[in-house]
Design an enzyme around this catalytic site. Sequence first.
Site, PDB file in Angstrom:
ATOM      1  N   HIS A 120       0.846  -1.186   0.000  1.00 36.18           N
ATOM      2  CA  HIS A 120       0.000   0.000   0.000  1.00 36.18           C
ATOM      3  C   HIS A 120       0.884   1.239   0.000  1.00 36.18           C
ATOM      4  O   HIS A 120       2.115   1.125  -0.026  1.00 36.18           O
ATOM      5  CB  HIS A 120      -0.952  -0.015   1.196  1.00 36.18           C
ATOM      6  CG  HIS A 120      -0.289   0.076   2.538  1.00 36.18           C
ATOM      7  ND1 HIS A 120       0.533  -0.911   3.038  1.00 36.18           N
ATOM      8  CD2 HIS A 120      -0.328   1.050   3.497  1.00 36.18           C
ATOM      9  CE1 HIS A 120       0.955  -0.571   4.243  1.00 36.18           C
ATOM     10  NE2 HIS A 120       0.448   0.620   4.535  1.00 36.18           N
ATOM     11  N   HIS A 141       1.156   3.941   2.243  1.00 32.66           N
ATOM     12  CA  HIS A 141       1.624   4.680   3.408  1.00 32.66           C
ATOM     13  C   HIS A 141       3.140   4.807   3.297  1.00 32.66           C
ATOM     14  O   HIS A 141       3.828   3.902   2.812  1.00 32.66           O
ATOM     15  CB  HIS A 141       1.223   3.978   4.709  1.00 32.66           C
ATOM     16  CG  HIS A 141      -0.192   4.261   5.115  1.00 32.66           C
ATOM     17  ND1 HIS A 141      -0.957   3.368   5.841  1.00 32.66           N
ATOM     18  CD2 HIS A 141      -0.993   5.346   4.887  1.00 32.66           C
ATOM     19  CE1 HIS A 141      -2.159   3.899   6.058  1.00 32.66           C
ATOM     20  NE2 HIS A 141      -2.203   5.083   5.487  1.00 32.66           N
ATOM     21  N   ASP A 151       5.830   4.637   5.092  1.00 37.59           N
ATOM     22  CA  ASP A 151       6.827   3.698   5.603  1.00 37.59           C
ATOM     23  C   ASP A 151       6.930   2.442   4.742  1.00 37.59           C
ATOM     24  O   ASP A 151       7.812   1.610   4.967  1.00 37.59           O
ATOM     25  CB  ASP A 151       6.546   3.323   7.065  1.00 37.59           C
ATOM     26  CG  ASP A 151       5.132   2.820   7.310  1.00 37.59           C
ATOM     27  OD1 ASP A 151       4.207   3.256   6.612  1.00 37.59           O
ATOM     28  OD2 ASP A 151       4.941   1.991   8.219  1.00 37.59           O
ATOM     29  N   HIS A 152       6.055   2.330   3.745  1.00 37.81           N
ATOM     30  CA  HIS A 152       6.085   1.168   2.853  1.00 37.81           C
ATOM     31  C   HIS A 152       6.466   1.519   1.422  1.00 37.81           C
ATOM     32  O   HIS A 152       6.531   0.631   0.575  1.00 37.81           O
ATOM     33  CB  HIS A 152       4.721   0.476   2.851  1.00 37.81           C
ATOM     34  CG  HIS A 152       4.332  -0.071   4.184  1.00 37.81           C
ATOM     35  ND1 HIS A 152       4.478  -1.405   4.527  1.00 37.81           N
ATOM     36  CD2 HIS A 152       3.829   0.548   5.282  1.00 37.81           C
ATOM     37  CE1 HIS A 152       4.074  -1.586   5.768  1.00 37.81           C
ATOM     38  NE2 HIS A 152       3.675  -0.415   6.251  1.00 37.81           N
ATOM     39  N   HIS A 191      -7.292  -2.633   5.695  1.00 39.28           N
ATOM     40  CA  HIS A 191      -6.533  -1.501   6.218  1.00 39.28           C
ATOM     41  C   HIS A 191      -7.297  -0.233   5.824  1.00 39.28           C
ATOM     42  O   HIS A 191      -8.102  -0.272   4.892  1.00 39.28           O
ATOM     43  CB  HIS A 191      -5.120  -1.522   5.618  1.00 39.28           C
ATOM     44  CG  HIS A 191      -4.126  -0.679   6.348  1.00 39.28           C
ATOM     45  ND1 HIS A 191      -3.923  -0.760   7.701  1.00 39.28           N
ATOM     46  CD2 HIS A 191      -3.259   0.274   5.894  1.00 39.28           C
ATOM     47  CE1 HIS A 191      -2.977   0.091   8.055  1.00 39.28           C
ATOM     48  NE2 HIS A 191      -2.564   0.735   6.980  1.00 39.28           N
ATOM     49  N   ASP A 211       0.249  -4.253   6.686  1.00 38.74           N
ATOM     50  CA  ASP A 211      -0.763  -3.543   7.456  1.00 38.74           C
ATOM     51  C   ASP A 211      -2.185  -4.042   7.195  1.00 38.74           C
ATOM     52  O   ASP A 211      -2.752  -3.844   6.116  1.00 38.74           O
ATOM     53  CB  ASP A 211      -0.689  -2.052   7.155  1.00 38.74           C
ATOM     54  CG  ASP A 211       0.657  -1.458   7.554  1.00 38.74           C
ATOM     55  OD1 ASP A 211       1.594  -2.241   7.750  1.00 38.74           O
ATOM     56  OD2 ASP A 211       0.759  -0.223   7.658  1.00 38.74           O
ATOM     57  N   HIS A 231       7.618  -4.950  11.563  1.00 40.10           N
ATOM     58  CA  HIS A 231       6.785  -3.742  11.522  1.00 40.10           C
ATOM     59  C   HIS A 231       6.360  -3.350  12.945  1.00 40.10           C
ATOM     60  O   HIS A 231       5.188  -3.259  13.279  1.00 40.10           O
ATOM     61  CB  HIS A 231       5.562  -3.986  10.636  1.00 40.10           C
ATOM     62  CG  HIS A 231       4.815  -2.732  10.265  1.00 40.10           C
ATOM     63  ND1 HIS A 231       3.775  -2.231  11.022  1.00 40.10           N
ATOM     64  CD2 HIS A 231       4.937  -1.892   9.217  1.00 40.10           C
ATOM     65  CE1 HIS A 231       3.291  -1.136  10.455  1.00 40.10           C
ATOM     66  NE2 HIS A 231       3.988  -0.909   9.344  1.00 40.10           N
TER      67      HIS A 231
END
Length: 314
Positions: free
Chosen positions: A63, A65, A67-68, A141, A208, A266
């Site tokens: 996805h 976000h 941090d990914h 999510h 997530d 994570h």
Amino acid sequence: MSARELVVLGTASQVPGRDRNHNGYLLRWDTEGLLFDPGEGTQRQLLLAGVPAAAITRICLTHFHGDHCLGVPGIVQRLSLDGVPHPVTAHYPASGARFFARLRNASVFHEVAELVEEPVERDGPIATGAFGELVALRLDHPVESFGYRLAEPDGRRMLPEQLARRGVTGPDIGRLQRSGSIRVGGRTVRLEQVSEPRRGQRFAFVMDTRLCAAVYRLADGADLLVTESTFLSADAGLAERYGHLTAAQAGQVAAECDVRKLVLTHFSQRYRDPAAFHTEAAREFGGEIVVAADLDRIAVPKRHSGGSRSSPSS
């Protein structure tokens, strides 16, 4: 070095810490190198891990976000800087195509490498090849998120004693594998007489998400399950609210899905003791548990014999 291993490049959720970089995971699978969720700093983590950009054959984002995915610009540009000669395929949720376009073209660079975009629109297989089948399933999510599962086809392991007993040697072994039966010394030798089932290896990547049916389908029978475990059970309410798993839930999934090795990652920066994640997961799962740390190299368990299990594809 194992031909099939997970190189952990980062293990922090949301923000990096002193000891944990943003997410990043490279699955080395024979000649394939699948880079999952490259967060900020992934390019440098590859350097520290001793992994060249040329090892990457696919980029798989769960996805968008930060941090990914904030490591995508550096990775994309490094592919061209190093003149990676093979095409690299990028999988990501199709609903975030505008974000990928921004990441891919974040700054000026001379694009030499071939990056092929294959957005994920629905559940099901997204790639097949000598490596097996790569499947994506939608998770639960606040933003659209997909988990990934790589499954090698089931095969057969040849039994040397049975081959010798029936006089099958040299090129005849390959001929038998291809045709299923051959004539040797006036007798028919069938493949099942000189081999046994060899279950293909399974790898699952779950980031997530709340607990949902797709988590179990991805994890089913996995030799190596890499899953988020952002929270501990004391904060289960936060996990549910923000769409995450606890370490205990990760352990529960591993136990119910007959996982062979569980990798937890994570982690929220609110926790100081990584051992607590192991403790919680171990209450639910009696198999091997790894609390991932940056730059770990985690081998995929060796193949084992046994009957086949189907791989979810829809």
